[in-house]
Scaffold this motif. Structure first.
Motif, mmCIF file in Angstrom:
data_model
loop_
_atom_site.group_PDB
_atom_site.id
_atom_site.type_symbol
_atom_site.label_atom_id
_atom_site.label_comp_id
_atom_site.label_asym_id
_atom_site.label_seq_id
_atom_site.Cartn_x
_atom_site.Cartn_y
_atom_site.Cartn_z
ATOM 1 N N LEU A 18 0.815 -1.209 0.000
ATOM 2 C CA LEU A 18 0.000 0.000 0.000
ATOM 3 C C LEU A 18 0.853 1.265 0.000
ATOM 4 N N ASN A 19 2.094 1.155 0.476
ATOM 5 C CA ASN A 19 3.016 2.292 0.556
ATOM 6 C C ASN A 19 4.433 1.798 0.313
ATOM 7 N N ALA A 20 5.336 2.734 0.060
ATOM 8 C CA ALA A 20 6.746 2.385 -0.104
ATOM 9 C C ALA A 20 7.488 2.387 1.228
ATOM 10 N N THR A 21 6.887 3.009 2.241
ATOM 11 C CA THR A 21 7.482 3.079 3.571
ATOM 12 C C THR A 21 6.359 3.127 4.600
ATOM 13 N N VAL A 33 13.297 1.641 11.147
ATOM 14 C CA VAL A 33 14.541 0.864 11.111
ATOM 15 C C VAL A 33 14.469 -0.195 10.020
ATOM 16 N N GLN A 34 13.432 -0.981 10.000
ATOM 17 C CA GLN A 34 13.235 -2.017 8.988
ATOM 18 C C GLN A 34 11.745 -2.049 8.677
ATOM 19 N N LEU A 35 11.416 -2.403 7.442
ATOM 20 C CA LEU A 35 10.019 -2.428 7.029
ATOM 21 C C LEU A 35 9.504 -3.854 6.911
ATOM 22 N N ARG A 36 8.217 -4.003 7.182
ATOM 23 C CA ARG A 36 7.499 -5.271 7.040
ATOM 24 C C ARG A 36 6.247 -5.011 6.226
ATOM 25 N N GLY A 42 -1.372 -5.858 2.566
ATOM 26 C CA GLY A 42 -0.375 -5.032 1.897
ATOM 27 C C GLY A 42 0.094 -3.831 2.700
ATOM 28 N N TYR A 43 -0.379 -3.675 3.937
ATOM 29 C CA TYR A 43 0.086 -2.581 4.794
ATOM 30 C C TYR A 43 1.598 -2.692 4.967
ATOM 31 N N VAL A 44 2.309 -1.569 4.892
ATOM 32 C CA VAL A 44 3.754 -1.531 5.127
ATOM 33 C C VAL A 44 3.996 -0.748 6.401
ATOM 34 N N GLY A 45 4.718 -1.371 7.345
ATOM 35 C CA GLY A 45 4.996 -0.714 8.617
ATOM 36 C C GLY A 45 6.390 -1.020 9.106
#
Length: 86
Positions: A18-21, A33-36, A42-45
């Protein structure tokens, strides 16, 4: 060895991000620090090593059990319910 029943139930193909970050970190002007990526929606957090732990917060709000690393070259998954790398 304990197995995770949540992975076979995940949507195929995996959802698009849903997002790049992490949008919450961006709004707070914080650096993730790190993305999941949530493999259900599709949520990116950001991960738990980040100040705000938005991926864990997403699980707590939604119950979506499995996140995958969204870092280049990584493809491991974490199940919050079973507390397993899958």
């Amino acid at each position: 060895m304990k197995e995770c029943p949540h992975v076979p139930a995940l949507p195929r193909p995996e959802p698009e991000p849903l997002n790049a970050t992490c949008p919450e970190c961006r709004a707070l002007d914080s650096h993730p620090v790190q993305l999941r990526i949530c493999l259900e929606c599709g949520y990116v957090g950001c991960c738990d090593s980040s100040t705000y732990r938005h991926s864990t917060g997403h699980f707590e709000k939604t119950g979506h059990p499995v996140m995958r690393s969204f870092e280049p070259g990584e493809d491991w998954r974490w199940c919050y319910v079973d507390l397993l790398i899958v």
